[in-house]
Motif scaffolding. Structure first.
Motif, mmCIF file in Angstrom:
data_model
loop_
_atom_site.group_PDB
_atom_site.id
_atom_site.type_symbol
_atom_site.label_atom_id
_atom_site.label_comp_id
_atom_site.label_asym_id
_atom_site.label_seq_id
_atom_site.Cartn_x
_atom_site.Cartn_y
_atom_site.Cartn_z
ATOM 1 N N TYR A 154 0.862 -1.180 0.000
ATOM 2 C CA TYR A 154 0.000 0.000 0.000
ATOM 3 C C TYR A 154 0.901 1.234 0.000
ATOM 4 C CZ TYR A 154 -3.115 3.695 1.633
ATOM 5 O OH TYR A 154 -3.794 4.865 1.765
ATOM 6 N N ASN A 155 0.861 1.984 -1.086
ATOM 7 C CA ASN A 155 1.657 3.216 -1.232
ATOM 8 C C ASN A 155 3.144 2.992 -0.930
ATOM 9 O OD1 ASN A 155 -0.594 4.641 -2.013
ATOM 10 N ND2 ASN A 155 -0.902 5.678 -0.042
ATOM 11 N N ASN A 173 -5.159 -0.747 -2.976
ATOM 12 C CA ASN A 173 -5.730 0.599 -3.164
ATOM 13 C C ASN A 173 -4.700 1.706 -3.032
ATOM 14 O OD1 ASN A 173 -8.420 -0.417 -3.458
ATOM 15 N ND2 ASN A 173 -8.560 -0.607 -1.228
ATOM 16 N N SER A 174 -3.495 1.483 -3.530
ATOM 17 C CA SER A 174 -2.473 2.534 -3.459
ATOM 18 C C SER A 174 -2.897 3.746 -4.263
ATOM 19 C CB SER A 174 -1.138 2.005 -4.014
ATOM 20 O OG SER A 174 -0.632 0.979 -3.205
ATOM 21 N N THR A 175 -2.567 4.916 -3.725
ATOM 22 C CA THR A 175 -2.873 6.166 -4.422
ATOM 23 C C THR A 175 -1.654 6.727 -5.135
ATOM 24 O OG1 THR A 175 -2.438 7.397 -2.376
ATOM 25 C CG2 THR A 175 -4.720 6.756 -2.814
ATOM 26 N N ASP A 176 -0.536 6.013 -5.050
ATOM 27 C CA ASP A 176 0.662 6.433 -5.774
ATOM 28 C C ASP A 176 0.925 5.437 -6.905
ATOM 29 O OD1 ASP A 176 1.642 4.172 -4.550
ATOM 30 O OD2 ASP A 176 3.012 5.232 -3.196
ATOM 31 N N GLN A 214 -9.610 -2.712 2.091
ATOM 32 C CA GLN A 214 -8.413 -2.097 2.655
ATOM 33 C C GLN A 214 -7.887 -2.859 3.859
ATOM 34 O OE1 GLN A 214 -7.122 0.626 1.018
ATOM 35 N NE2 GLN A 214 -5.313 0.161 2.244
#
Length: 319
Positions: A29-30, A57-60, A79
């Protein structure tokens, strides 16, 4: 012991098991700052292994960097690290599994020796016990929490473990496919450890190097919040796996207190012929009844636990 080192007494170098399919599984994760380095390190250490990253669900750019580095990327939308590990355990097929975090704190060069130990000693899991180069490698809160929680597991489950929260482990297929994941987050390591202990599988720990995260990356573990979640998980697993210890002890304490209270009332009655403390008598009776119910609850749950454990063990042996 690391790849290239000699196996004691043989002079032969450490190598990963040959002729078996090995999967390196990485919940993420991220971790855009580190995932590329983790994949490169494990590809060098285990060139024949398949590398699978589960992006949670990484945002990067974690997923794209992992794909560009040659890893297979799965995606888990629920998550939490526990959900990501459950997806990897469920969907990845292999003979041996190397579970590792994507934060570049674990030593990839230790993986061949861990796999070799798993196969040569006919074990089902090997846990990497983290040893930092210096005290600064560990955040104090993480280090203290790990010692505290590991101590709880050692005491409550009579276990010989030194790093219960290590995220670097190798497993056989039958361990992975018989593990009923229920953890949502960082309590996954606690569940893995207790499952290992309660199933009675053969396991070992191996000291491995552990380093701080590279600058620019950030730990997702909240020392206080996740520490309490893990402590709650230990309590839940203790009730599930050691009901006699929990309910039997509580029942025995209740009966002991009830007996002390009742003996005091009985002494007064024998001297005066009158029950002067009726509320205390009623409290004593209630405590005694509670104690008896608690003990019988523990006995009933112990039978359920034994049956459930045997079902899990049969599933484990079938594989």
């Amino acid at each position: 012991m690391y790849q290239g080192d000699a196996i004691p007494g043989t002079g032969r170098p450490v190598e990963a098991p040959i002729g078996f399919r090995t999967a390196i599984i990485i919940p993420c994760y991220n971790e855009a700052e580190t995932i590329g380095g983790v994949i490169a390190g494990f590809r060098a250490a285990l060139p024949q292994a398949e590398i699978i990253v589960c992006d949670n669900n990484s945002t990067d750019a974690t997923a794209s960097i992992a794909a560009d580095a040659g890893a297979q990327v799965l995606r888990e939308t629920q998550q939490g690290k526990g959900h990501a590990v459950a997806r990897l355990f469920r969907d990845v097929e292999a003979d041996f599994y190397v579970l590792v975090d994507g934060d570049m704190t674990y030593d990839a060069d230790a993986a061949p020796a861990m796999l070799s130990r798993l196969q040569s000693d006919q074990l089902d899991t090997v846990v990497a016990a983290r040893r930092g180069r210096n005290e600064g490698e560990y955040r104090f809160g993480h280090s203290f929490g790990n010692r505290l929680l590991t101590g709880c597991i050692r005491t409550l489950f009579n276990a010989q473990v030194s790093d219960m929260l290590s995220g670097y482990r190798v497993f056989t297929r039958r361990f992975v496919k018989s593990f009923p994941v229920s953890a949502k987050g960082f309590e996954i390591e606690t569940e893995l450890t207790v499952h290992m202990l309660e199933l009675g599988v053969s396991y070992a720990e191996m000291d491995t190097r552990y380093v701080s995260r590279p600058e620019g990356s950030e730990s997702k573990l909240n020392t206080v919040r996740d520490g309490f979640v893990i402590l709650g998980t230990i309590g839940r697993l203790l009730v599930q796996e050691r009901p006699i210890k929990v309910f039997g002890t509580a029942g025995a304490v209740a009966l002991a207190v009830a007996t002390v209270l009742f003996l005091g009332i009985l002494d007064d009655y024998l001297q005066t012929g009158v029950v002067n403390r009726l509320p205390t008598l009623l409290g004593s009776a209630a405590l005694g009844l509670t104690g008896v119910i608690s003990i019988f609850t523990g006995l009933i749950l112990a039978g359920v636990t034994t049956a459930r454990r045997e079902v899990k063990r049969l599933a484990f042996l079938r594989l």
